[in-house]
Design an enzyme around this catalytic site. Structure first.
Site, mmCIF file in Angstrom:
data_model
loop_
_atom_site.group_PDB
_atom_site.id
_atom_site.type_symbol
_atom_site.label_atom_id
_atom_site.label_comp_id
_atom_site.label_asym_id
_atom_site.label_seq_id
_atom_site.Cartn_x
_atom_site.Cartn_y
_atom_site.Cartn_z
ATOM 1 N N GLU A 191 14.175 42.116 28.547
ATOM 2 C CA GLU A 191 13.832 43.666 27.840
ATOM 3 C C GLU A 191 14.225 43.727 26.207
ATOM 4 O OE1 GLU A 191 14.558 46.105 29.426
ATOM 5 O OE2 GLU A 191 15.672 44.905 31.101
ATOM 6 N N HIS A 192 13.720 44.535 25.895
ATOM 7 C CA HIS A 192 14.006 44.765 23.877
ATOM 8 C C HIS A 192 13.061 43.795 23.794
ATOM 9 C CE1 HIS A 192 16.118 48.245 24.311
ATOM 10 N NE2 HIS A 192 16.698 47.864 24.739
ATOM 11 N N ASP A 242 9.327 44.421 24.139
ATOM 12 C CA ASP A 242 7.873 45.226 24.056
ATOM 13 C C ASP A 242 7.370 45.676 22.446
ATOM 14 O OD1 ASP A 242 9.622 47.027 23.929
ATOM 15 O OD2 ASP A 242 8.570 48.461 25.693
ATOM 16 N N SER A 297 10.952 59.396 33.583
ATOM 17 C CA SER A 297 10.211 60.107 32.324
ATOM 18 C C SER A 297 9.188 59.332 31.647
ATOM 19 C CB SER A 297 10.683 60.180 30.991
ATOM 20 O OG SER A 297 11.292 58.483 30.566
ATOM 21 N N ASP A 318 7.394 51.075 29.981
ATOM 22 C CA ASP A 318 7.166 51.724 31.298
ATOM 23 C C ASP A 318 6.172 52.788 31.667
ATOM 24 O OD1 ASP A 318 9.967 50.810 30.655
ATOM 25 O OD2 ASP A 318 10.748 52.986 29.945
#
Ligand code: GLA
Length: 363
Positions: A18-19, A21, A109, A153
């Protein structure tokens, strides 16, 4: 002009990483069996109409950032970013159906922007690659909507694989490297449960941008182009307490991604679970992107017998995930509902997800 084409586009859950990319690290998402059905028909009058959940919005194909603020802005962003990437868009009628709870942090999204870019590319015969489509989705969010997101994502919803997680290494940001990692826990009596907290804290977007700045600052002070290149001793070399903790998260989370890939390959579920839980602690204490609703969801999952649990996605709301015996999901739901109710919070949604293929044209 009357031909209707349909696209199925999954949401995503990030298993771990997580965090990382936007820090040049590696991530491990799955595309999930909940997502969007996007139906598109071309028009030739420069108008885009969109219908979703009983609502309708219209805008011109030449819409620019700042000209639309309501729910339809992600669709407008996708049209804008597709045209910036030289996909001709003469006009379109778009219908969206969704099985992704909105605001759950499951990348609805990215599913919308990337799914629309894929559909527009398909109608225009521009034959862009999945990486190019992912960049259109990213540009839509960062330059049109104003959320400076990474690329995880978008690649997850476009490149997911049935039965596998996708290891995406951003060491070379121009050319992320994708590899499949088997996700076979369901053959061993385990499921991946999602606990959708139902909250999105207002500070989510501002704090996300702040974390990116802090990571860039830490990398700069360490003389690195990307923070994921930092070694364990980097933490000792930084004086600022906040930058130390952000760096410690990036370094330890990178190690957990490597450990998780090994654990998944070897079917070491306890090991995988331990990685999930320590990732949560690191996101809560060092990276500071969790919130009480996520922490409580993780605590109750562990109490209900989960092998491991963590928040997933950007944080400050959205969803937690738990690796748990299929027979324990009901206990998890009961526990977490009861605890949320005691705290005066709206009960969360609990459901299981499985890894599926990325966006695909159905008809
Ligand atoms: C959000 C962003 C991603 C990624 C995650 C955190 O989902 O869109 O690019 O940075 O947060 O891992």
């Amino acid at each position: 002009m009357n031909e209707v084409r349909e696209w199925t586009v999954p949401g995503r859950v990030n298993l771990i990483g997580e965090h990382l990319d936007y820090n040049g690290g590696a991530v491990l998402p799955i595309a999930i069996d909940r997502g969007l059905l996007i139906k598109v028909r071309m028009r030739d009058d420069g108008v885009v109409n969109i219908w979703s959940g009983g609502r309708k919005a219209s805008f011109g194909v030449d819409i620019a950032p700042g000209e639309i603020g309501d729910w339809a802005r992600y669709a407008a962003a996708a049209v804008w970013a597709s045209r910036q990437a030289e996909i001709p868009v003469p006009g379109a009628d778009i219908v969206i159906e969704s099985t992704l709870p909105p605001g759950a942090g499951l990348s609805s999204s990215a599913a919308l922007t990337c799914g629309l870019a894929a559909a527009l590319d398909d109608f225009a015969d521009t034959a862009l690659s999945r990486l190019q489509l992912a960049r259109i989705g990213q540009r839509a969010e960062s330059d049109f909507v104003g959320a400076p997101v990474g690329l995880m994502d978008q690649l997850a919803v476009l490149c997911g694989e049935s039965g596998n997680a996708v290891h995406i290494d951003f060491a070379d940001p121009d050319s992320p490297a994708l590899a499949s990692v088997p996700a076979t826990w369901s053959d061993h009596g385990l499921v991946l449960a999602v606990i959708d907290t139902g909250v999105t804290h207002a500070l989510a977007s501002g704090e996300y941008a702040a974390r990116r700045r802090e990571c860039d600052e830490a990398a700069g002070r360490l003389g690195l182009t990307a923070l994921a290149r930092a070694q364990v001793d980097a933490v000792l070399r930084l004086e600022d307490d906040i930058l130390k903790r952000r760096t410690r998260h990036v370094v330890t989370e990178s190690a957990r991604v490597r450990g998780t890939v090994k654990a998944l390959g070897a079917g070491e579920w306890k090991q995988f679970g331990a990685m999930l839980s320590s990732s949560h602690e690191s996101l809560r204490d060092d990276f500071e992107v969790s919130c009480p609703e996520l922490d409580v969801a993780v605590e109750e999952a562990i109490e209900a017998g989960a092998v491991g649990a963590r928040m997933t996605g950007g944080g400050f709301g959205g969803s937690a995930i738990a690796l748990i015996g299929s027979g324990d999901v009901e206990a998890l739901r009961t526990r977490v509902e009861a605890r949320y109710t005691r705290l005066g919070w709206k009960p969360p949604q609990v459901f299981t997800v499985a890894p599926v293929a990325g966006a695909a044209r159905r008809t």
